[in-house]
Design an enzyme around this catalytic site. Structure first.
Site, short mmCIF file in Angstrom:
data_model
loop_
_atom_site.label_atom_id
_atom_site.label_comp_id
_atom_site.label_asym_id
_atom_site.label_seq_id
_atom_site.Cartn_x
_atom_site.Cartn_y
_atom_site.Cartn_z
CB CYS A 192 -6.70 2.66 -1.57
SG CYS A 192 -5.71 3.77 -0.62
CG ASP B 211 -2.11 0.87 1.11
OD1 ASP B 211 -2.07 1.78 0.27
OD2 ASP B 211 -3.09 0.65 1.84
CG ASP B 212 -0.33 4.84 -0.03
OD1 ASP B 212 -1.07 4.37 -0.91
OD2 ASP B 212 -0.69 5.71 0.78
CE LYS C 225 -6.56 0.06 1.34
NZ LYS C 225 -5.71 1.27 1.41
CE LYS D 269 -3.35 7.19 -1.40
NZ LYS D 269 -3.40 6.69 -0.02
CG HIS E 291 -10.33 1.33 1.19
ND1 HIS E 291 -9.34 2.22 0.85
CD2 HIS E 291 -11.32 2.07 1.73
CE1 HIS E 291 -9.72 3.43 1.18
NE2 HIS E 291 -10.92 3.38 1.72
CG HIS F 258 -1.82 3.74 3.95
ND1 HIS F 258 -2.14 4.69 4.90
CD2 HIS F 258 -2.60 4.01 2.88
CE1 HIS F 258 -3.08 5.49 4.42
NE2 HIS F 258 -3.38 5.11 3.18
CG ASP G 93 -2.56 0.79 -3.11
OD1 ASP G 93 -1.38 1.20 -2.95
OD2 ASP G 93 -3.49 1.14 -2.36
CG ASN G 94 -1.99 4.30 -4.47
OD1 ASN G 94 -3.09 3.85 -4.15
ND2 ASN G 94 -1.16 4.81 -3.58
#
Ligand SMILES: *[C@@H]1O[C@H](CO)[C@@H](O)[C@H](O)[C@H]1NC(C)=O
Ligand SMILES: *[C@@H]1O[C@H](CO)[C@@H](O)[C@H](O)[C@H]1NC(C)=O
Ligand SMILES: *[C@@H]1O[C@H](CO)[C@@H](O)[C@H](O)[C@H]1NC(C)=O
Ligand SMILES: *[C@@H]1O[C@H](CO)[C@@H](O)[C@H](O)[C@H]1NC(C)=O
Ligand SMILES: *[C@@H]1O[C@H](CO)[C@@H](O)[C@H](O)[C@H]1NC(C)=O
Ligand SMILES: *[C@@H]1O[C@H](CO)[C@@H](O)[C@H](O)[C@H]1NC(C)=O
Length: 581
Positions: free
Chosen positions: A68, A29-30, A122, A300, A124, A213, A278-279
């Protein structure tokens, strides 16, 4: 006779399932472009992730959505978020919306194809009603959180004065892990699921880590041992980035443990492992994590490469020519048909999607024609963010947060005072050792391997003309910018005025996509979602079993508020009379 047919039938069944590979998706994540060693940084060692990448295919032009929820919805449906209403802002805590139920999600397809499907970490993609949660949408089990992030130890997330615990086992709140480090409990869960897996069936395991994240706003970056992190990364100047480095290091170890578990279980020789973020990273600003997308532009939330060109690699013993860097275009929507094809499914089952099956290209790139020529980067309604790629051209429009995330951020992490990159660490990593046990490859000796790694790392590293990049002021693309993204991956030179016809062509393509857009489904946060009604946890508050609970409290609160109000008014009147007298 019957016994024989049963025997033949079960033989056929087991024959079919043994051909279907296990698929393990590890989603960070991130994670920043520049925060894995194989992209050229010396700052944060990631020997396990690097070993996976060097042993398989480095997907160096893999694109995601800039945040996300949209990215994960694209992965689960094979559709651009504008087709499902999931574009725009990620789902807020207590926002009564989710990925529409008429969508058939990837794990649903895989369950039907005979897979055991697991989600760790996660989600989301909605939980206002339990019908929207992972175990109702194709996963046999879920251990993790419903919202965008949680504290690494307390597993709580706050939004204004709504504060609640968000760690669930299927539909139940799972309190016993309270206080344990998120990266560790998710890794442990993944390892347990692999080791206890019934090998007569293929496994689909998605480990959607919280790392890297940021955690709760009050304590963004969390590690198990702060002093140790500062000591280990003392060559990094910014103390916060040291913590980020340690969080990334823990993520890397997790990849090592998961791959080792696959080996120990004896199923690594028939597995496909996908690692992706994811990004891009959020170096500064909202939910900042001090990650680095350098030398790519933007953070992001933006349509720039730093947000959407993500760290991605794939490994499998099924690869015909591993140890390569692919620069063919791939988009996160492509995994849906690609994974379906990996399982032996016929992609014509999937209906109208945006994803393109890339499996034959991934397994063997000797067919040099690339299946994907263009892609939508994004369209949003609330924020003016647009982007599209066609061949070597990229058109961008960006005003998010007044362009404050549009510049170049993050550390380059190269050279002193960082330690020299250690290929030795890669070669002794858990991932490398495990993969070597099943990978038959044409690299015979250690010198050849070291040279191959050097070559791959060089190929996977993006170099831009630093001086120009550093001193360029913007240009912020509040009107359309055009970039030659193949020759200018850092989006330094806006050439929109030089190519009016190409610009017009890309604008028209955007227009066509805009005409297909379903309105963004975002909704106001529901007061009935407040965790205070549910033992301070986030739950599917619109479920029958909870619905009377918030009503009960709402009545109680309004009664007590009414009483308070009455008391106040009487007191005020009394005071007034008193003053008057
Ligand atoms: C959830 O809780 C119920 C009731 O206590 C229990 O029967 C069920 O096994 C639990 N599910 C999981 C996955 O722990
Ligand atoms: C993988 O290894 C196991 C254990 O060594 C073996 O039984 C199985 O046949 C192998 N599968 C493949 C696809 O090579
Ligand atoms: C090469 O890829 C293209 C596009 O995916 C496909 O149409 C073609 O059949 C492939 N050719 C071979 C020889 O596999
Ligand atoms: C953007 O700039 C405008 C004008 O300077 C200002 O009014 C607005 O608050 C800014 N928005 C953000 C999100 O910073
Ligand atoms: C309520 O929350 C506490 C932790 O604050 C937990 O220990 C307890 O088990 C929860 N009760 C129920 C009924 O879930
Ligand atoms: C909730 O309340 C309604 C009306 O008071 C009642 O009919 C219903 O049975 C209750 N549901 C549950 C799950 O308790």
């Amino acid at each position: 006779m019957q016994a024989l047919s049963v025997f033949i039938f079960s033989f056929l069944l087991s024959g079919v399932s043994s051909l279907q590979p296990n698929i393990v998706v590890i989603m960070a994540d991130d994670l920043g472009w520049n925060d894995v060693g194989f992209h050229g940084t010396d700052q944060i060692p990631t020997p396990n992730i690097d070993a996976l990448a060097y042993s398989g295919v480095i997907l160096n032009r893999h694109y995601t959505l800039p945040t996300c929820t949209p990215s994960r919805s694209a992965f689960m449906t094979g559709k651009y978020p504008i087709r499902t209403g999931m574009q725009g802002n990620p789902i807020k805590c207590g926002e009564p919306r989710g990925l529409p139920l008429e969508e058939i999600l990837l794990p649903q397809r895989l369950q039907k194809a005979g897979y055991i499907t697991r989600l760790v970490g996660k989600w989301h993609l909605g939980y206002h009603h339990s019908e929207y949660t992972p175990t109702k949408r194709g996963f046999h089990s879920h251990f993790g959180y419903f919202n965008g992030y949680i504290g690494y130890f307390d597993h709580k997330i706050d939004q204004g004065d709504f504060i609640g615990y968000d760690l669930h086992r299927d539909l139940n709140v799972s309190w016993i892990e309270h206080g344990k480090y998120a990266t560790e409990i998710f890794t442990q869960e993944a390892v347990d699921l692999i080791l206890s897996h019934d090998i007569s069936k293929p496994l689909f395991l998605q480990v959607a880590h919280l790392a890297v994240h940021s955690g709760r706003d009050s304590q963004l970056l969390e590690v198990p041992n702060v002093d140790e992190a500062h000591n280990k990364f003392k060559y990094i100047k910014d103390p916060q980035r040291r913590l980020y480095a340690e969080m990334t290091s823990r993520l890397d170890e997790s990849v090592g443990e998961i791959v080792t578990a696959l080996k120990d279980k004896g199923i690594l020789n028939n597995s496909i492992i996908i690692f992706l973020s994811d990004n891009g990273a959020q170096t500064i600003g909202m939910h900042q994590n001090w990650g680095s997308n350098w030398p790519l532009r933007g953070l992001k939330f933006t349509p720039y490469e730093g947000a959407v060109r993500g760290v991605t690699a794939l490994w499998s013993p099924l690869l015909k020519n591993p140890h390569r860097v692919s620069s063919h275009l791939m988009h996160i929507v492509d995994w849906y048909p690609t994974i379906y094809a990996m399982t032996g499914g016929d992609i014509s089952d999937l209906g109208e999607i945006d994803g393109i099956n890339q499996w034959s290209h991934l397994i063997d790139d000797s067919n040099s024609t690339t299946p994907r020529k263009d892609m939508l980067i994004n369209i949003e309604e609330e924020n003016t963010i647009e982007g599209i790629i066609d061949g070597k051209w990229k058109l961008v429009l960006s005003t998010y947060n007044n362009g404050s995330y549009d510049n170049y951020f993050g550390e380059d992490g190269r050279g002193l005072p960082n330690p020299a990159y250690s290929i030795h660490m890669v070669l002794v990593s858990n991932v490398f050792k495990s993969l070597q046990s099943v990978q038959s490859n044409n690299i015979n000796n250690i010198n050849q391997m070291v040279n191959k790694i050097k070559q791959l790392r060089k190929e996977a590293t993006i170099n831009c003309q630093e001086t120009e990049r550093k001193y360029s002021e913007g240009p912020y693309c509040s009107t359309y910018c055009l970039f030659d993204i193949e020759n200018d991956p850092c989006e330094e030179k806006n050439i929109v005025l030089n190519y009016p016809i190409i610009t017009e062509h890309l604008k028209n393509k955007l227009k066509t996509f805009r005409s297909l857009m379903v309105p963004e489904l975002n909704k106001p946060v529901s007061s009935a979602a407040n965790p205070k009604f549910y033992n301070n946890s986030w739950v599917s508050w619109l479920d029958e079993k909870y619905i009377n609970q918030s009503k009960f409290y709402a009545v109680k609160f309004s009664v007590s508020e009414a009483i308070t109000l009455k008391v106040c008014i009487s007191y005020f009147l009394f005071l007034l009379i008193f003053i008057y007298l």
